[in-house]
Design a protein around this motif. Structure first.
Motif, mmCIF file in Angstrom:
data_model
loop_
_atom_site.group_PDB
_atom_site.id
_atom_site.type_symbol
_atom_site.label_atom_id
_atom_site.label_comp_id
_atom_site.label_asym_id
_atom_site.label_seq_id
_atom_site.Cartn_x
_atom_site.Cartn_y
_atom_site.Cartn_z
ATOM 1 N N GLU A 32 -58.189 2.453 27.541
ATOM 2 C CA GLU A 32 -58.252 3.290 26.186
ATOM 3 C C GLU A 32 -56.658 3.471 25.651
ATOM 4 O OE1 GLU A 32 -61.886 6.381 27.334
ATOM 5 O OE2 GLU A 32 -60.003 6.793 28.169
ATOM 6 N N GLY A 33 -55.761 3.572 26.511
ATOM 7 C CA GLY A 33 -54.390 3.604 26.162
ATOM 8 C C GLY A 33 -53.956 2.124 25.325
ATOM 9 N N PHE A 34 -54.638 1.203 25.968
ATOM 10 C CA PHE A 34 -54.152 -0.256 25.293
ATOM 11 C C PHE A 34 -54.862 -0.343 23.942
ATOM 12 C CE2 PHE A 34 -56.165 -4.607 24.209
ATOM 13 C CZ PHE A 34 -54.740 -5.022 23.960
ATOM 14 N N ILE A 35 -56.028 0.367 23.423
ATOM 15 C CA ILE A 35 -56.546 0.321 22.447
ATOM 16 C C ILE A 35 -55.708 1.322 21.276
ATOM 17 C CG2 ILE A 35 -58.733 1.119 21.039
ATOM 18 C CD1 ILE A 35 -60.298 0.297 23.690
ATOM 19 N N GLY A 87 -52.647 0.289 16.804
ATOM 20 C CA GLY A 87 -51.287 0.418 16.121
ATOM 21 C C GLY A 87 -50.525 1.721 16.455
ATOM 22 N N GLY A 88 -50.557 2.525 17.439
ATOM 23 C CA GLY A 88 -50.082 3.629 17.762
ATOM 24 C C GLY A 88 -48.614 3.539 18.385
ATOM 25 N N ALA A 89 -48.582 2.244 19.432
ATOM 26 C CA ALA A 89 -47.326 2.241 19.774
ATOM 27 C C ALA A 89 -47.200 0.635 20.167
ATOM 28 C CB ALA A 89 -46.794 3.043 20.933
ATOM 29 N N PRO A 90 -47.464 -0.448 19.245
ATOM 30 C CA PRO A 90 -47.569 -1.755 19.678
ATOM 31 C C PRO A 90 -46.606 -2.452 20.687
ATOM 32 C CG PRO A 90 -46.962 -1.404 17.422
ATOM 33 C CD PRO A 90 -47.251 -0.377 17.917
ATOM 34 N N ASN A 91 -45.420 -1.497 20.531
ATOM 35 C CA ASN A 91 -44.398 -2.188 21.514
ATOM 36 C C ASN A 91 -44.678 -2.120 22.958
ATOM 37 O OD1 ASN A 91 -44.002 0.440 20.575
ATOM 38 N ND2 ASN A 91 -41.926 0.615 22.016
ATOM 39 N N LYS A 92 -45.575 -1.138 23.229
ATOM 40 C CA LYS A 92 -45.948 -0.992 24.521
ATOM 41 C C LYS A 92 -46.933 -1.878 25.094
ATOM 42 C CE LYS A 92 -46.716 3.295 25.852
ATOM 43 N NZ LYS A 92 -46.884 4.875 25.679
ATOM 44 N N ILE A 93 -47.244 -3.199 24.618
ATOM 45 C CA ILE A 93 -48.343 -3.935 24.872
ATOM 46 C C ILE A 93 -47.968 -4.339 26.523
ATOM 47 C CG2 ILE A 93 -47.201 -5.905 23.930
ATOM 48 C CD1 ILE A 93 -49.832 -6.984 23.264
ATOM 49 N N THR A 94 -46.779 -4.760 26.989
ATOM 50 C CA THR A 94 -46.563 -5.002 28.200
ATOM 51 C C THR A 94 -46.589 -3.810 29.215
ATOM 52 O OG1 THR A 94 -44.278 -4.503 27.859
ATOM 53 C CG2 THR A 94 -44.994 -6.842 27.595
#
Length: 256
Positions: free
Chosen positions: A142-145, A151-158
């Motif tokens: 859910e956080g990833f989505i 697009g909430g915080a795409p820099n957090k993908i890792t």
């Protein structure tokens, strides 16, 4: 029967045994249909069973994920001209209540002859494990989505996807986190950016988390049904089906 047993029995009655009476007992008369080509109610499904039998359709269920009254099947339909194509990969989602199947959502896609990763749209691990981590894995996806896909915080993908292992079953994308980023950038540069607007359901069991979302590819309304496998707190594998949401449907229930 458990919700999972009930759904599997109903699917077998319709697509394998062509057993009208059993199917009639397992589907609620006011069965709510979200398939974009089938009218709502049990009667259209029951009336379609003879045509399915005549067509020689063959169903293979690859994965089953159950949470509460929701059951998700990842299926392949072969000899599936009655459904619109020779072969279709699908996620079928069912809601169960009072001992019957009461609602159905699905998303179907024609699989290509070749995929970028070399994997099919359905192969890979199938065993549900880590049941004690269901809530944690669901929260991770859910956080990833929210952060990455919406697009909430795409820099957090890792924070969500393993940088060491990410196996891809989307036919257009290769393995690895870097490849995923490059593929998304290429899609956007081609004038067809992919955007997730709203996620309508998330169903989790152990190491598997399923999500059904709507959004757009370019300006085309699109349904994204995604399945993620989580290991050691990171997403390590992904399957999906993607399809256009038509403007007109034979019911007023919508895609979701």
């Amino acid at each position: 029967m458990t919700p999972q047993e009930l759904v599997l029995a109903a699917v077998a009655a319709i697509f394998t045994d062509y057993d009208l009476e059993t199917a009639k007992g397992l589907l609620a008369p006011d069965y709510i249909q979200h398939n974009v080509a089938v009218p709502t109610g049990a009667d259209p499904i029951l009336g379609f069973i003879p045509a399915l039998e005549e067509s020689g359709i063959a169903l293979t269920t690859h994965r089953v994920i159950t949470e509460g009254d929701m059951v998700v099947l990842q299926n392949t339909y072969e000899n599936a001209q009655a459904l619109g194509a020779g072969t279709l990969v699908a996620f079928d989602v069912f809601r169960v209540a009072d001992g019957q199947v009461v609602e159905h959502w699905d998303n179907l896609q024609v699989p290509p002859a070749e995929t970028v990763s070399g994997r099919s749209m359905t192969d890979g691990p199938t065993e549900v494990v880590d049941l004690e981590l269901t809530a944690d894995n669901k929260a991770l996806v859910e956080g990833f989505i929210a952060d990455v896909l919406q697009g909430g915080a795409p820099n957090k993908i890792t924070d969500y996807i393993s940088s060491d292992l990410y196996l891809q079953h989307n036919p257009m994308v290769g393995d690895g986190l870097d490849v995923l980023g490059a593929a998304l950038a290429a899609i956007a540069e081609a004038g067809q950016p992919m955007a997730y607007a709203e996620t309508h359901m998330v169903v989790a069991e152990g190491n598997f988390v399923f999500a059904a979302s709507e959004g757009t590819i370019g300006e085309t309304p699109t349904a994204f049904f995604d399945l993620f496998r989580v290991d050691d707190g990171k997403i390590v594998e992904h399957w999906d089906t993607v399809s256009e949401i038509p403007v007109e449907m034979p019911h007023d229930n919508g895609k979701f």
